[in-house]
Design a protein around this motif. Structure first.
Motif, PDB file in Angstrom:
ATOM      1  N   LYS A  64      11.566  -9.899   7.231  1.00 38.96           N
ATOM      2  CA  LYS A  64      11.669  -8.818   6.255  1.00 38.96           C
ATOM      3  C   LYS A  64      10.324  -8.407   5.671  1.00 38.96           C
ATOM      4  O   LYS A  64       9.926  -7.228   5.746  1.00 38.96           O
ATOM      5  N   GLU A  65       9.593  -9.339   5.089  1.00 36.75           N
ATOM      6  CA  GLU A  65       8.344  -8.980   4.405  1.00 36.75           C
ATOM      7  C   GLU A  65       7.291  -8.416   5.366  1.00 36.75           C
ATOM      8  O   GLU A  65       6.674  -7.380   5.058  1.00 36.75           O
ATOM      9  N   PRO A  66       7.060  -9.043   6.533  1.00 39.10           N
ATOM     10  CA  PRO A  66       6.087  -8.461   7.469  1.00 39.10           C
ATOM     11  C   PRO A  66       6.455  -7.051   7.921  1.00 39.10           C
ATOM     12  O   PRO A  66       5.594  -6.162   7.981  1.00 39.10           O
ATOM     13  N   LEU A  67       7.727  -6.824   8.247  1.00 36.68           N
ATOM     14  CA  LEU A  67       8.134  -5.506   8.720  1.00 36.68           C
ATOM     15  C   LEU A  67       8.067  -4.470   7.600  1.00 36.68           C
ATOM     16  O   LEU A  67       7.715  -3.307   7.836  1.00 36.68           O
ATOM     17  N   GLN A  68       8.382  -4.863   6.386  1.00 39.69           N
ATOM     18  CA  GLN A  68       8.248  -3.940   5.259  1.00 39.69           C
ATOM     19  C   GLN A  68       6.784  -3.564   5.031  1.00 39.69           C
ATOM     20  O   GLN A  68       6.476  -2.415   4.713  1.00 39.69           O
ATOM     21  N   GLY A  69       5.895  -4.545   5.212  1.00 45.41           N
ATOM     22  CA  GLY A  69       4.472  -4.261   5.056  1.00 45.41           C
ATOM     23  C   GLY A  69       3.969  -3.265   6.080  1.00 45.41           C
ATOM     24  O   GLY A  69       3.209  -2.348   5.761  1.00 45.41           O
ATOM     25  N   LEU A  70       4.406  -3.441   7.340  1.00 44.26           N
ATOM     26  CA  LEU A  70       4.022  -2.499   8.397  1.00 44.26           C
ATOM     27  C   LEU A  70       4.598  -1.119   8.122  1.00 44.26           C
ATOM     28  O   LEU A  70       3.915  -0.099   8.317  1.00 44.26           O
ATOM     29  N   THR A  71       5.833  -1.069   7.673  1.00 44.10           N
ATOM     30  CA  THR A  71       6.466   0.214   7.351  1.00 44.10           C
ATOM     31  C   THR A  71       5.678   0.964   6.283  1.00 44.10           C
ATOM     32  O   THR A  71       5.403   2.164   6.414  1.00 44.10           O
ATOM     33  N   LEU A  72       5.297   0.263   5.230  1.00 48.50           N
ATOM     34  CA  LEU A  72       4.524   0.879   4.146  1.00 48.50           C
ATOM     35  C   LEU A  72       3.186   1.397   4.663  1.00 48.50           C
ATOM     36  O   LEU A  72       2.761   2.512   4.328  1.00 48.50           O
ATOM     37  N   GLN A  73       2.518   0.621   5.493  1.00 49.63           N
ATOM     38  CA  GLN A  73       1.227   1.029   6.050  1.00 49.63           C
ATOM     39  C   GLN A  73       1.364   2.302   6.878  1.00 49.63           C
ATOM     40  O   GLN A  73       0.551   3.231   6.756  1.00 49.63           O
ATOM     41  N   MET A  74       2.405   2.370   7.703  1.00 47.68           N
ATOM     42  CA  MET A  74       2.605   3.539   8.546  1.00 47.68           C
ATOM     43  C   MET A  74       3.025   4.756   7.725  1.00 47.68           C
ATOM     44  O   MET A  74       2.621   5.886   8.012  1.00 47.68           O
ATOM     45  N   GLU A  75       3.825   4.537   6.680  1.00 47.16           N
ATOM     46  CA  GLU A  75       4.218   5.647   5.801  1.00 47.16           C
ATOM     47  C   GLU A  75       2.995   6.249   5.113  1.00 47.16           C
ATOM     48  O   GLU A  75       2.891   7.482   4.983  1.00 47.16           O
ATOM     49  N   GLU A  76       2.091   5.384   4.669  1.00 46.93           N
ATOM     50  CA  GLU A  76       0.874   5.871   4.006  1.00 46.93           C
ATOM     51  C   GLU A  76       0.029   6.697   4.967  1.00 46.93           C
ATOM     52  O   GLU A  76      -0.552   7.718   4.581  1.00 46.93           O
ATOM     53  N   THR A  77      -0.035   6.278   6.218  1.00 53.73           N
ATOM     54  CA  THR A  77      -0.802   7.028   7.213  1.00 53.73           C
ATOM     55  C   THR A  77      -0.203   8.411   7.429  1.00 53.73           C
ATOM     56  O   THR A  77      -0.923   9.417   7.456  1.00 53.73           O
ATOM     57  N   LEU A  78       1.111   8.471   7.565  1.00 54.16           N
ATOM     58  CA  LEU A  78       1.761   9.751   7.833  1.00 54.16           C
ATOM     59  C   LEU A  78       1.722  10.698   6.632  1.00 54.16           C
ATOM     60  O   LEU A  78       1.911  11.904   6.798  1.00 54.16           O
ATOM     61  N   SER A  79       1.473  10.158   5.458  1.00 60.77           N
ATOM     62  CA  SER A  79       1.433  11.005   4.260  1.00 60.77           C
ATOM     63  C   SER A  79       0.031  11.537   3.976  1.00 60.77           C
ATOM     64  O   SER A  79      -0.142  12.348   3.064  1.00 60.77           O
ATOM     65  N   LYS A  80      -0.959  11.095   4.737  1.00 60.25           N
ATOM     66  CA  LYS A  80      -2.337  11.554   4.517  1.00 60.25           C
ATOM     67  C   LYS A  80      -2.467  13.035   4.828  1.00 60.25           C
ATOM     68  O   LYS A  80      -1.872  13.541   5.782  1.00 60.25           O
ATOM     69  N   GLN A  81      -3.270  13.709   4.035  1.00 60.49           N
ATOM     70  CA  GLN A  81      -3.488  15.143   4.214  1.00 60.49           C
ATOM     71  C   GLN A  81      -4.776  15.389   5.011  1.00 60.49           C
ATOM     72  O   GLN A  81      -5.660  14.544   5.072  1.00 60.49           O
TER      73      GLN A  81
END
Length: 209
Positions: A64-81
């Motif tokens: 759970k924790e590792p996959l949530q961390g990866l998810t957050l990292q990828m979400e931040e990348t996709l939200s970059k302008q």
């Protein structure tokens, strides 16, 4: 301040998770029993059941924790302008590959064990929900690189193909003993090229249709 009983309880829980991770990684999820995990953790199997109801619960807690961390990292990348869709796809692909190779002994556990379809909206298991969220982010990144008028079913097919490509790359090196930094540095150009090949191939197919 935590009591002695609370400290011992937390230590026991950590010991169980550590033992489970080691045994799952070395022998495989299906080949390990609850009794074996308890023995390796230095407790009884009845004690283990106080903390985890079964092996799937252990798998969930480990993942759970590792996959949530990866998810957050990828979400931040996709939200970059100010970045192109292709740049975002390359970055989250690198993040995904880096995560999997950093956790190569746990890769199969994180993504393969008890896995179901990656495109189901509401999976029964919470762990599969986490896996599907990661696929959803990759699907979103791939979709942004495709023409806006492409059919969603076809866009999903491209996302699946790309997802399989990433797993193929990772699977090639999960048993490698080469240090992560060396591996990533040596293969980074190949990883980047795989994104270019996918995008070029997708464009060629769409132009032909």
């Amino acid at each position: 301040m935590a009591s002695k009983q609370e400290i011992r309880s937390e230590e026991t829980k950590r010991a169980i998770l550590t033992a489970a991770a080691d045994l799952f990684a070395t022998r495989g999820f299906d080949m390990v029993s609850i009794r074996e995990i308890a023995k390796a953790a230095g407790c009884s199997h009845t004690t283990l059941y106080i903390y985890f109801k079964d092996k799937e619960a252990l798998l969930h807690h480990l993942s759970k924790e590792p996959l949530q961390g990866l998810t957050l990292q990828m979400e931040e990348t996709l939200s970059k302008q100010g970045r192109t869709p292709e740049e975002n796809l390359r970055e989250i692909s690198s993040q995904f590959i880096h995560f999997c190779l950093r956790n190569r002994t746990m890769y199969t556990l994180f993504f393969m064990i008890k896995a179901t379809r990656i495109d189901v909206a509401e999976p029964e298991k919470e762990l599969q929900t986490l896996r599907n969220q990661l696929f959803g982010l990759l699907r979103q990144a791939v979709r942004r690189c495709l023409p806006s008028d492409i059919e969603e079913e076809k866009a999903l097919s491209y996302a699946r193909i790309y997802f399989y490509t990433l797993h193929g790359i990772v699977g090639t090196y999960t048993h490698s003993e080469e240090p992560l930094d060396s591996l990533m540095e040596r293969l980074a150009p190949t990883f980047a090229l795989s994104v270019d090949v996918f995008l070029a191939g997708s464009q060629k197919i769409m132009n032909r249709e």
